[in-house]
Design a protein around this motif. Structure first.
Motif, PDB file in Angstrom:
ATOM      1  N   ARG A  15       0.832  -1.207   0.000  1.00  0.00           N
ATOM      2  CA  ARG A  15       0.000   0.000   0.000  1.00  0.00           C
ATOM      3  C   ARG A  15       0.870   1.262   0.000  1.00  0.00           C
ATOM      4  N   LEU A  16       1.953   1.238   0.805  1.00  0.00           N
ATOM      5  CA  LEU A  16       2.831   2.398   0.876  1.00  0.00           C
ATOM      6  C   LEU A  16       3.518   2.648  -0.467  1.00  0.00           C
ATOM      7  N   ARG A  17       3.931   1.563  -1.145  1.00  0.00           N
ATOM      8  CA  ARG A  17       4.562   1.728  -2.453  1.00  0.00           C
ATOM      9  C   ARG A  17       3.570   2.302  -3.462  1.00  0.00           C
ATOM     10  N   ALA A  18       2.336   1.820  -3.419  1.00  0.00           N
ATOM     11  CA  ALA A  18       1.307   2.331  -4.333  1.00  0.00           C
ATOM     12  C   ALA A  18       1.035   3.802  -4.061  1.00  0.00           C
ATOM     13  N   ASP A  19       0.975   4.173  -2.777  1.00  0.00           N
ATOM     14  CA  ASP A  19       0.754   5.576  -2.421  1.00  0.00           C
ATOM     15  C   ASP A  19       1.912   6.448  -2.919  1.00  0.00           C
ATOM     16  N   ALA A  20       3.138   5.944  -2.785  1.00  0.00           N
ATOM     17  CA  ALA A  20       4.310   6.705  -3.227  1.00  0.00           C
ATOM     18  C   ALA A  20       4.282   6.903  -4.737  1.00  0.00           C
ATOM     19  N   THR A  21       3.884   5.864  -5.469  1.00  0.00           N
ATOM     20  CA  THR A  21       3.796   5.969  -6.930  1.00  0.00           C
ATOM     21  C   THR A  21       2.756   7.003  -7.332  1.00  0.00           C
ATOM     22  N   ARG A  22       1.590   6.961  -6.670  1.00  0.00           N
ATOM     23  CA  ARG A  22       0.538   7.947  -6.984  1.00  0.00           C
ATOM     24  C   ARG A  22       1.005   9.360  -6.670  1.00  0.00           C
ATOM     25  N   ASN A  23       1.685   9.537  -5.551  1.00  0.00           N
ATOM     26  CA  ASN A  23       2.184  10.866  -5.203  1.00  0.00           C
ATOM     27  C   ASN A  23       3.176  11.369  -6.244  1.00  0.00           C
ATOM     28  N   ARG A  24       4.060  10.488  -6.685  1.00  0.00           N
ATOM     29  CA  ARG A  24       5.054  10.871  -7.689  1.00  0.00           C
ATOM     30  C   ARG A  24       4.371  11.279  -8.990  1.00  0.00           C
ATOM     31  N   GLU A  25       3.371  10.513  -9.403  1.00  0.00           N
ATOM     32  CA  GLU A  25       2.651  10.837 -10.633  1.00  0.00           C
ATOM     33  C   GLU A  25       1.908  12.159 -10.502  1.00  0.00           C
ATOM     34  N   ARG A  26       1.310  12.403  -9.327  1.00  0.00           N
ATOM     35  CA  ARG A  26       0.601  13.675  -9.110  1.00  0.00           C
ATOM     36  C   ARG A  26       1.568  14.854  -9.155  1.00  0.00           C
ATOM     37  N   ILE A  27       2.747  14.677  -8.585  1.00  0.00           N
ATOM     38  CA  ILE A  27       3.729  15.764  -8.576  1.00  0.00           C
ATOM     39  C   ILE A  27       4.179  16.086  -9.995  1.00  0.00           C
ATOM     40  N   VAL A  28       4.471  15.064 -10.799  1.00  0.00           N
ATOM     41  CA  VAL A  28       4.908  15.291 -12.179  1.00  0.00           C
ATOM     42  C   VAL A  28       3.810  15.971 -12.987  1.00  0.00           C
ATOM     43  N   ALA A  29       2.555  15.511 -12.817  1.00  0.00           N
ATOM     44  CA  ALA A  29       1.436  16.118 -13.544  1.00  0.00           C
ATOM     45  C   ALA A  29       1.246  17.576 -13.138  1.00  0.00           C
ATOM     46  N   ALA A  30       1.339  17.847 -11.839  1.00  0.00           N
ATOM     47  CA  ALA A  30       1.179  19.225 -11.357  1.00  0.00           C
ATOM     48  C   ALA A  30       2.320  20.105 -11.858  1.00  0.00           C
ATOM     49  N   ALA A  31       3.530  19.574 -11.868  1.00  0.00           N
ATOM     50  CA  ALA A  31       4.678  20.350 -12.353  1.00  0.00           C
ATOM     51  C   ALA A  31       4.522  20.667 -13.825  1.00  0.00           C
ATOM     52  N   ARG A  32       4.014  19.712 -14.581  1.00  0.00           N
ATOM     53  CA  ARG A  32       3.808  19.920 -16.018  1.00  0.00           C
ATOM     54  C   ARG A  32       2.888  21.115 -16.265  1.00  0.00           C
ATOM     55  N   GLU A  33       1.764  21.158 -15.563  1.00  0.00           N
ATOM     56  CA  GLU A  33       0.814  22.257 -15.746  1.00  0.00           C
ATOM     57  C   GLU A  33       1.370  23.572 -15.201  1.00  0.00           C
ATOM     58  N   ARG A  50      -0.337  22.200  -5.759  1.00  0.00           N
ATOM     59  CA  ARG A  50      -1.197  21.714  -6.841  1.00  0.00           C
ATOM     60  C   ARG A  50      -1.305  20.191  -6.839  1.00  0.00           C
ATOM     61  N   ALA A  51      -0.235  19.544  -6.416  1.00  0.00           N
ATOM     62  CA  ALA A  51      -0.253  18.078  -6.380  1.00  0.00           C
ATOM     63  C   ALA A  51      -0.992  17.542  -5.171  1.00  0.00           C
ATOM     64  N   GLY A  52      -1.273  18.409  -4.198  1.00  0.00           N
ATOM     65  CA  GLY A  52      -1.961  17.969  -2.990  1.00  0.00           C
ATOM     66  C   GLY A  52      -1.071  17.189  -2.052  1.00  0.00           C
ATOM     67  N   VAL A  53       0.235  17.509  -2.066  1.00  0.00           N
ATOM     68  CA  VAL A  53       1.177  16.829  -1.174  1.00  0.00           C
ATOM     69  C   VAL A  53       1.961  17.889  -0.409  1.00  0.00           C
ATOM     70  N   GLY A  54       2.636  17.451   0.654  1.00  0.00           N
ATOM     71  CA  GLY A  54       3.483  18.349   1.417  1.00  0.00           C
ATOM     72  C   GLY A  54       4.825  18.549   0.754  1.00  0.00           C
ATOM     73  N   ASN A  55       5.520  19.615   1.144  1.00  0.00           N
ATOM     74  CA  ASN A  55       6.840  19.881   0.578  1.00  0.00           C
ATOM     75  C   ASN A  55       7.805  18.725   0.830  1.00  0.00           C
ATOM     76  N   ALA A  56       7.701  18.115   2.025  1.00  0.00           N
ATOM     77  CA  ALA A  56       8.598  17.010   2.356  1.00  0.00           C
ATOM     78  C   ALA A  56       8.391  15.842   1.393  1.00  0.00           C
ATOM     79  N   THR A  57       7.137  15.595   1.007  1.00  0.00           N
ATOM     80  CA  THR A  57       6.849  14.509   0.059  1.00  0.00           C
ATOM     81  C   THR A  57       7.464  14.815  -1.292  1.00  0.00           C
ATOM     82  N   LEU A  58       7.346  16.057  -1.737  1.00  0.00           N
ATOM     83  CA  LEU A  58       7.943  16.425  -3.030  1.00  0.00           C
ATOM     84  C   LEU A  58       9.452  16.192  -3.005  1.00  0.00           C
ATOM     85  N   TYR A  59      10.125  16.631  -1.928  1.00  0.00           N
ATOM     86  CA  TYR A  59      11.577  16.512  -1.887  1.00  0.00           C
ATOM     87  C   TYR A  59      12.044  15.078  -1.654  1.00  0.00           C
ATOM     88  N   ARG A  60      11.174  14.220  -1.127  1.00  0.00           N
ATOM     89  CA  ARG A  60      11.534  12.807  -1.027  1.00  0.00           C
ATOM     90  C   ARG A  60      11.638  12.169  -2.409  1.00  0.00           C
TER      91      ARG A  60
END
Length: 217
Positions: A15-33, A50-60
């Motif tokens: 579950r944690l790996r799936a959540d991490a993958t979704r967060n990564r995809e959301r960050i890339v999509a948000a950065a694109r826009e 825009r990605a709906g994540v914290g700064n710490a998640t982005l930098y991870r």
């Protein structure tokens, strides 16, 4: 000796790996826009918001701006390749496949992204170079099919197509972008009409490949 057994992965780890993958995809999509709207210097805090994540998640996931832009570049290229492959596989008419790809490439906002990304990503990056090769192959396949069918003029190559798509989908400097998409589709259709065979004119110069375009930048 008992037979070796595979180590089970705990459901929580999956579950944690799936959540991490979704967060990564959301960050890339948000950065694109955000890059399209605000340029390459967009604050990373804004991307995280825009990605709906914290700064710490982005930098991870992305240690710095350069790595984030690299992943956006690879994502845009991969999505463009997928668009080309799907159009070729799903459209029975050769020129319809080409037209579908052109409009869907515009939907990827490559006209706005390409000038931003080309100034900051490393063209010698093996992953980027691999994606460029895949784009060349997939787009060439669409064009060659249309040329073989006698529907597409034969004096153009992939670089000619992508230059036109990039230029026609880039907002004009100093203009408001509201409603710009309406003009994009109109002008792309005019461009596609000019690609049909038989050609009504003789083009100056030689057809351009993606590799030549990169070498000239």
């Amino acid at each position: 000796m008992p037979p070796a057994t595979e180590t089970a992965v705990p459901p929580r780890a999956v579950r944690l790996r799936a959540d991490a993958t979704r967060n990564r995809e959301r960050i890339v999509a948000a950065a694109r826009e955000a890059l399209v709207e605000l340029g390459p210097d967009v604050p990373l805090d804004e991307v995280a918001r825009r990605a709906g994540v914290g700064n710490a998640t982005l930098y991870r996931h992305f240690t710095d701006r350069a790595e984030l832009i690299r992943q956006v570049t690879l994502s845009v290229m991969a999505r463009t390749v997928k668009r080309a492959e799907d159009a070729l596989a799903q459209e029975p008419d050769a020129f319809a496949a080409l037209s579908r790809f052109v409009f869907e490439a515009a939907d990827e906002r490559i006209g706005a992204l390409c000038p931003l990304l080309s100034d900051v990503f490393d063209r010698q990056d093996p992953a980027v170079a691999s994606q460029v090769e895949q784009m060349q192959r997939s787009i060439s396949a669409i064009m060659e099919r249309a040329q073989s069918a006698g529907q597409l003029r034969t004096d153009i190559a992939v670089g000619d197509l992508m230059v036109a798509v990039t230029q026609l989908t880039r907002p004009l400097p100093g203009t408001c972008c509201a409603g710009f998409d309406r003009f994009v589709r109109r002008h792309l259709q005019l461009f596609l009409d000019g690609l049909r065979a038989p050609a009504c004119s003789v083009l100056a110069g030689d057809a351009a490949t993606l590799e030549e375009l990169q070498a000239r930048q």
